[in-house]
Design a protein around this motif. Structure first.
Motif, PDB file in Angstrom:
ATOM      1  N   ASP A 262     -15.135  -2.269 -46.028  1.00 17.43           N
ATOM      2  CA  ASP A 262     -16.520  -2.536 -45.637  1.00 17.43           C
ATOM      3  C   ASP A 262     -17.357  -1.278 -45.509  1.00 17.43           C
ATOM      4  N   GLY A 263     -16.724  -0.123 -45.644  1.00 15.03           N
ATOM      5  CA  GLY A 263     -17.467   1.131 -45.556  1.00 15.03           C
ATOM      6  C   GLY A 263     -17.914   1.486 -44.150  1.00 15.03           C
ATOM      7  N   LYS A 264     -17.190   1.030 -43.148  1.00 10.25           N
ATOM      8  CA  LYS A 264     -17.579   1.291 -41.765  1.00 10.25           C
ATOM      9  C   LYS A 264     -17.098   2.666 -41.314  1.00 10.25           C
ATOM     10  N   HIS A 265     -17.990   3.407 -40.715  1.00 12.65           N
ATOM     11  CA  HIS A 265     -17.649   4.728 -40.197  1.00 12.65           C
ATOM     12  C   HIS A 265     -17.063   4.568 -38.794  1.00 12.65           C
ATOM     13  N   SER A 266     -15.881   4.004 -38.733  1.00  9.62           N
ATOM     14  CA  SER A 266     -15.202   3.699 -37.481  1.00  9.62           C
ATOM     15  C   SER A 266     -14.585   4.960 -36.882  1.00  9.62           C
ATOM     16  N   TYR A 267     -13.970   4.807 -35.687  1.00 13.71           N
ATOM     17  CA  TYR A 267     -13.244   5.923 -35.086  1.00 13.71           C
ATOM     18  C   TYR A 267     -12.159   6.435 -36.042  1.00 13.71           C
ATOM     19  N   THR A 268     -11.454   5.515 -36.690  1.00  8.98           N
ATOM     20  CA  THR A 268     -10.376   5.917 -37.584  1.00  8.98           C
ATOM     21  C   THR A 268     -10.904   6.654 -38.810  1.00  8.98           C
ATOM     22  N   VAL A 269     -11.947   6.118 -39.416  1.00  6.36           N
ATOM     23  CA  VAL A 269     -12.526   6.758 -40.601  1.00  6.36           C
ATOM     24  C   VAL A 269     -13.063   8.134 -40.244  1.00  6.36           C
ATOM     25  N   SER A 270     -13.737   8.236 -39.106  1.00 10.16           N
ATOM     26  CA  SER A 270     -14.264   9.534 -38.676  1.00 10.16           C
ATOM     27  C   SER A 270     -13.131  10.534 -38.462  1.00 10.16           C
ATOM     28  N   ALA A 271     -12.044  10.078 -37.832  1.00  8.59           N
ATOM     29  CA  ALA A 271     -10.888  10.960 -37.611  1.00  8.59           C
ATOM     30  C   ALA A 271     -10.253  11.379 -38.929  1.00  8.59           C
ATOM     31  N   LEU A 272     -10.176  10.458 -39.863  1.00 15.57           N
ATOM     32  CA  LEU A 272      -9.625  10.771 -41.187  1.00 15.57           C
ATOM     33  C   LEU A 272     -10.442  11.856 -41.884  1.00 15.57           C
ATOM     34  N   LEU A 273     -11.752  11.641 -41.937  1.00 15.39           N
ATOM     35  CA  LEU A 273     -12.618  12.556 -42.682  1.00 15.39           C
ATOM     36  C   LEU A 273     -12.639  13.956 -42.071  1.00 15.39           C
ATOM     37  N   SER A 274     -12.385  14.042 -40.768  1.00 20.74           N
ATOM     38  CA  SER A 274     -12.391  15.355 -40.125  1.00 20.74           C
ATOM     39  C   SER A 274     -11.042  16.066 -40.235  1.00 20.74           C
ATOM     40  N   ALA A 275      -9.987  15.342 -40.647  1.00 21.49           N
ATOM     41  CA  ALA A 275      -8.640  15.927 -40.650  1.00 21.49           C
ATOM     42  C   ALA A 275      -8.102  16.241 -42.037  1.00 21.49           C
ATOM     43  N   VAL A 276      -8.673  15.639 -43.085  1.00 19.04           N
ATOM     44  CA  VAL A 276      -8.067  15.724 -44.407  1.00 19.04           C
ATOM     45  C   VAL A 276      -8.547  16.959 -45.169  1.00 19.04           C
ATOM     46  N   SER A 277      -7.825  17.250 -46.238  1.00 20.85           N
ATOM     47  CA  SER A 277      -8.238  18.325 -47.148  1.00 20.85           C
ATOM     48  C   SER A 277      -9.391  17.832 -48.026  1.00 20.85           C
ATOM     49  N   ASP A 278      -9.999  18.756 -48.764  1.00 24.85           N
ATOM     50  CA  ASP A 278     -11.113  18.378 -49.641  1.00 24.85           C
ATOM     51  C   ASP A 278     -10.679  17.335 -50.669  1.00 24.85           C
ATOM     52  N   THR A 279      -9.511  17.505 -51.247  1.00 26.61           N
ATOM     53  CA  THR A 279      -9.015  16.551 -52.248  1.00 26.61           C
ATOM     54  C   THR A 279      -8.766  15.190 -51.618  1.00 26.61           C
ATOM     55  N   GLU A 280      -8.171  15.182 -50.444  1.00 27.89           N
ATOM     56  CA  GLU A 280      -7.902  13.918 -49.757  1.00 27.89           C
ATOM     57  C   GLU A 280      -9.197  13.250 -49.318  1.00 27.89           C
ATOM     58  N   ARG A 281     -10.189  14.063 -48.944  1.00 28.59           N
ATOM     59  CA  ARG A 281     -11.474  13.506 -48.534  1.00 28.59           C
ATOM     60  C   ARG A 281     -12.127  12.750 -49.692  1.00 28.59           C
ATOM     61  N   VAL A 282     -11.990  13.269 -50.881  1.00 29.55           N
ATOM     62  CA  VAL A 282     -12.530  12.582 -52.061  1.00 29.55           C
ATOM     63  C   VAL A 282     -11.863  11.214 -52.222  1.00 29.55           C
ATOM     64  N   ALA A 283     -10.560  11.155 -52.010  1.00 31.11           N
ATOM     65  CA  ALA A 283      -9.829   9.894 -52.143  1.00 31.11           C
ATOM     66  C   ALA A 283     -10.255   8.898 -51.068  1.00 31.11           C
ATOM     67  N   VAL A 284     -10.425   9.378 -49.842  1.00 34.25           N
ATOM     68  CA  VAL A 284     -10.846   8.494 -48.755  1.00 34.25           C
ATOM     69  C   VAL A 284     -12.247   7.961 -49.017  1.00 34.25           C
ATOM     70  N   ARG A 285     -13.157   8.849 -49.426  1.00 36.77           N
ATOM     71  CA  ARG A 285     -14.530   8.417 -49.677  1.00 36.77           C
ATOM     72  C   ARG A 285     -14.612   7.459 -50.865  1.00 36.77           C
ATOM     73  N   ALA A 286     -13.729   7.611 -51.835  1.00 38.03           N
ATOM     74  CA  ALA A 286     -13.717   6.694 -52.985  1.00 38.03           C
ATOM     75  C   ALA A 286     -13.330   5.284 -52.544  1.00 38.03           C
ATOM     76  N   ALA A 287     -12.437   5.197 -51.570  1.00 38.12           N
ATOM     77  CA  ALA A 287     -12.010   3.885 -51.067  1.00 38.12           C
ATOM     78  C   ALA A 287     -13.027   3.285 -50.105  1.00 38.12           C
ATOM     79  N   LEU A 288     -13.776   4.144 -49.412  1.00 36.98           N
ATOM     80  CA  LEU A 288     -14.701   3.696 -48.378  1.00 36.98           C
ATOM     81  C   LEU A 288     -15.847   2.885 -48.988  1.00 36.98           C
TER      82      LEU A 288
END
Length: 356
Positions: A262-288
């Motif tokens: 659903d693309g929700k910027h939840s607590y989990t999504v926010s924690a993910l985006l602040s913890a991952v590498s640049d490459t992983e962030r691209v993968a997370v944002r692609a799924a979001l």
């Protein structure tokens, strides 16, 4: 939670479910609508089905336990307050499902999808009737208090609590939608959404109503009650967001990854985006926000979070806020009954443990 407390909680649920069913029996027989209207009884029936399909009734539990802070004796007005709380919850579910385009709720069709099936060729009619069904539940939640056999001052105070809780929840829905238009939701924004959208009507209002029914003046202790409700609300929203990605789908009875899709910027999504590498962030944002996101992709995002310590960090955050809430409740011992204070002291810790 001791077995004694769990039995008491189960008793609240059983008793209320019977009360709610009796309420809808009376409402269905006596709703004020013109005799030619078919849509009105259909609307009431949909509200009945949604309301009676389940839920943990934790708001009702909080209401009764708040009254027990003052007295262990039976308290007049708790039934009316409980009906008001759960009718307001029904209103929220109807509108939440419409906003989220959710097809199911509590093991059955959501109200918006039930109306879409009823009017397949008239989408605006289905939309309008869904909105009005939610509005009717809100109006009924206030009317049940106005009709309660209580002193006028208590009735008025209860209506003010519920009216304010409803308005705060609407603001919470608005800022929840606004949050998802930000690049990254900061912690204070997430806390604010949890407070307005959930804590104020799910925790603070039931406690205020219980205290009012028991003859206490919650306004004298409002800051403490607000602090407790906000902290428990943050814990609860963190837990829900955590379980949405890291929970066991088989135990929850629903698929994981809904917030990702659903693309929700939840607590989990926010924690993910602040913890991952640049490459992983691209993968997370692609799924979001990708509604077609596969279970395999969700599993990959979950693995990224686990490898980056997001689960450990969120568990620690949940426990920290739960301990803060527990400390607030512990401060009530000099004023209110020990047994009930202990319930509120343990509740946030118990809630967090359910996610771990």
């Amino acid at each position: 939670m001791t077995q004694q407390v769990l039995d008491r909680v189960a008793g609240y649920e059983r008793r209320f479910n019977t009360l709610f069913e009796e309420y809808f029996d009376t409402l269905s027989a006596g709703v004020d609508a013109p005799s030619f209207s078919r849509f009105t009884p259909e609307c009431v029936q949909l509200l009945r089905e949604l309301s009676l399909r389940g839920g943990k009734r934790m708001r009702v539990v909080l209401l009764h336990e708040a009254a027990r802070l003052v007295t262990a004796e039976p308290v007049e007005g708790l039934d009316a307050a409980a009906l008001s709380i759960e009718l307001l919850q029904t209103h929220g579910l109807v509108h939440d499902d419409l906003i989220d385009d959710s097809p199911t709720r509590r093991g059955g069709p959501s109200t918006c999808y039930a109306y879409r099936e009823r009017f397949p060729g008239h989408p605006q009619t289905a939309l309008g009737l869904t909105v009005l069904a939610g509005d009717l539940a809100l109006a009924l939640s206030l009317r049940v208090l106005l009709d309660a056999q209580l002193p006028a001052a208590v009735r008025q105070a209860m209506v003010e609590v519920q009216t304010r809780a409803a308005a705060d929840t609407f603001v919470g829905q608005i800022i929840d939608l606004e949050r998802d238009f930000t690049a990254t939701a900061g912690e204070e924004i997430l806390h604010c959404v949890a407070d307005y959208k959930s804590a104020r009507y799910s925790i603070l209002a039931p406690m205020q109503l219980g205290l009012l029914a028991a003859g206490e003046r919650p306004d004298l202790f409002m800051q403490e009650l607000r602090d407790y409700a906000r902290l428990v609300g943050i814990c609860g929203q963190m837990r829900d967001d955590y379980l949405d990605l890291f929970g066991d789908a088989a135990i929850m009875g629903k698929p994981t990854g809904t917030d990702i899709r659903d693309g929700k910027h939840s607590y989990t999504v926010s924690a993910l985006l602040s913890a991952v590498s640049d490459t992983e962030r691209v993968a997370v944002r692609a799924a979001l926000g990708d509604r077609s996101c596969t279970p395999e992709t969700v599993a990959a995002v979950r693995e990224i979070g686990e490898n980056r310590g997001v689960t450990v960090r969120m568990q620690a955050d949940m426990r920290r806020y739960a301990e803060q809430a527990s400390a607030v409740a512990a401060g009530w011992r000099s004023r209110w009954r020990e047994e009930a204070v202990t319930f509120f002291e343990h509740l946030p810790l118990w809630s967090v443990e359910r996610a771990m």
